[in-house]
Design an enzyme around this catalytic site. Structure first.
Site, PDB file in Angstrom:
ATOM      1  N   CYS A   4       0.893  -1.149   0.000  1.00  0.00           N
ATOM      2  CA  CYS A   4       0.000   0.000   0.000  1.00  0.00           C
ATOM      3  C   CYS A   4       0.929   1.195   0.000  1.00  0.00           C
ATOM      4  CB  CYS A   4      -0.934   0.020   1.199  1.00  0.00           C
ATOM      5  SG  CYS A   4      -1.996   1.470   1.180  1.00  0.00           S
TER       6      CYS A   4
ATOM      7  N   CYS B 161      -0.714   4.320   2.310  1.00  0.00           N
ATOM      8  CA  CYS B 161      -0.776   4.252   3.775  1.00  0.00           C
ATOM      9  C   CYS B 161      -0.461   2.832   4.191  1.00  0.00           C
ATOM     10  CB  CYS B 161      -2.122   4.735   4.295  1.00  0.00           C
ATOM     11  SG  CYS B 161      -3.511   4.136   3.355  1.00  0.00           S
ATOM     12  N   SER B 162      -1.404   2.131   4.726  1.00  0.00           N
ATOM     13  CA  SER B 162      -1.121   0.745   5.077  1.00  0.00           C
ATOM     14  C   SER B 162      -2.389  -0.085   4.999  1.00  0.00           C
ATOM     15  CB  SER B 162      -0.472   0.657   6.454  1.00  0.00           C
ATOM     16  OG  SER B 162      -1.269   1.339   7.392  1.00  0.00           O
ATOM     17  N   CYS B 163      -3.138   0.079   3.912  1.00  0.00           N
ATOM     18  CA  CYS B 163      -4.321  -0.748   3.702  1.00  0.00           C
ATOM     19  C   CYS B 163      -3.867  -2.206   3.647  1.00  0.00           C
ATOM     20  CB  CYS B 163      -5.018  -0.375   2.396  1.00  0.00           C
ATOM     21  SG  CYS B 163      -5.659   1.305   2.421  1.00  0.00           S
TER      22      CYS B 163
END
Lengths: 212, 124
Positions: free
Chosen positions: A113, A116-118
């Site tokens: 990702c 962000c940090s999906c």
């Protein structure tokens, strides 16, 4: 050598980010406790890390093992991963969609990702710390082969690496190749070969000897 | 991080959700964060584990809980909030303001950028 796929663009939400009451409340606590010097992010990460391996990856491993032994399920997973995964009882809490990407002899898939940090929590649990860290997020796209080698994965030059960029709406699950010599393995034994990293694409499934 | 230190408080918490293998389970990252903050505060001596257990248990035994215990960590966060206010680390009002502020910050942050408190348009 690598392709960069964006799942963005289908939905145009006015607001892309939303914190539930609980998420916001926990952030508020974190802010207060950090300001007072009672907690620090490194210590919190370390505690979470201790537990993260205990949570989700087994769910994803079961999905992969079933796809390995059941061609109809694999087909369904390819066509509609959200539904196929939900049929095993693993559903995302934020209504995100899942897409399964299958490794083959000539294609390796890697999930990141960049923004962000999906991450597909419902099947993989909490994201590992490196997944959330800027170096992985930026380098996975620019130099996937280099990133893979740092994870101990060396692929033949001819293998194509596809990089998939997760979003809040669409999250990816890599289905690693079934290891050789696992004919006759039970689904449960096969699931034991599926590591978290192999479902992100930074690893491969373990070899047959790992469980027998 | 010493794993033993982290595990020990769990033994005292009979109602912590567990996997079939007996490992603690989180459904979402905020739950893990709330859990980890609590473990850290205990390690730092901010409260004892019995104090924590009492606060958590008070929330868990309030009427109106969900039958499947899916609100377990909601209770956890409520208990942690209460301890934090009772110990005068922050006031209720302060926590409430910060919670709303984080929500506004999230709404004001486009996908792809880190959500930081400074993004709250109403923040001075």
């Amino acid at each position: 050598m690598s392709e960069h796929h964006h799942g963005h663009g289908h939905h145009h939400h006015h607001h892309d980010n939303h914190f539930t009451d609980m998420e916001a409340r926990v952030k508020a606590l974190e802010t207060v406790l950090t300001e007072k010097g009672l907690i620090d992010p490194a210590a919190i990460d370390a505690i979470v890390e201790t537990y993260e391996m205990k949570i989700g990856p087994r769910n994803g491993a079961r999905v992969v093992a079933k796809a390995w032994v059941d061609a109809d399920f694999a087909e369904w997973l390819k066509r509609d991963a959200t539904a196929a995964i939900a049929s095993l009882g693993f559903t995302g809490r934020q209504g995100e969609h899942m897409r399964a990407v299958f490794n083959t002899a000539d294609t390796h898939n890697l999930v990141v990702c960049t923004l962000c940090s999906c991450y597909p929590w419902s099947v993989l649990g909490l994201p590992p710390v490196w997944y959330k860290a800027p170096p992985y997020r930026s380098r996975a796209v620019i130099d996937p082969r280099g990133v893979l080698s740092e994870f101990g994965v060396t692929l033949p030059e001819a293998t194509r690496i596809r990089v998939w960029d997760s979003t809040a709406e669409l999250r990816y699950l890599v289905v690693p190749e079934r290891p050789a010599g696992t004919e006759g393995f039970s689904e449960e034994e096969l699931a034991g070969l599926v590591t978290r990293d192999s479902m992100i694409g930074t690893g491969l499934a373990l070899s047959a000897e790992a469980v027998r | 991080m010493n794993t033993c230190k982290v595990v020990s408080p769990l033994v005292a918490s009979a109602e912590l959700p567990k996997s079939p293998e007996g490992d603690p389970v989180f459904a979402e990252p905020w739950q893990a964060n709330a859990f980890a903050m609590t473990v850290r505060l205990h390690e730092k001596g901010v409260f004892s584990w019995p104090e924590w257990a009492e606060a958590l248990s008070a929330e868990l035994y309030k009427p109106g809980r969900k039958a499947d215990a899916s609100d377990y960590y909601d209770c956890w966060v409520a208990a942690l909030s209460r301890l934090v206010t009772e110990l005068s680390i922050a006031s209720c009002r302060e926590l409430e303001h910060l919670t709303r502020s984080w929500q506004r910050a999230a709404e004001a942050t486009p996908h792809g950028q880190p959500i930081v408190l400074a993004n709250d348009p109403e923040r001075p």
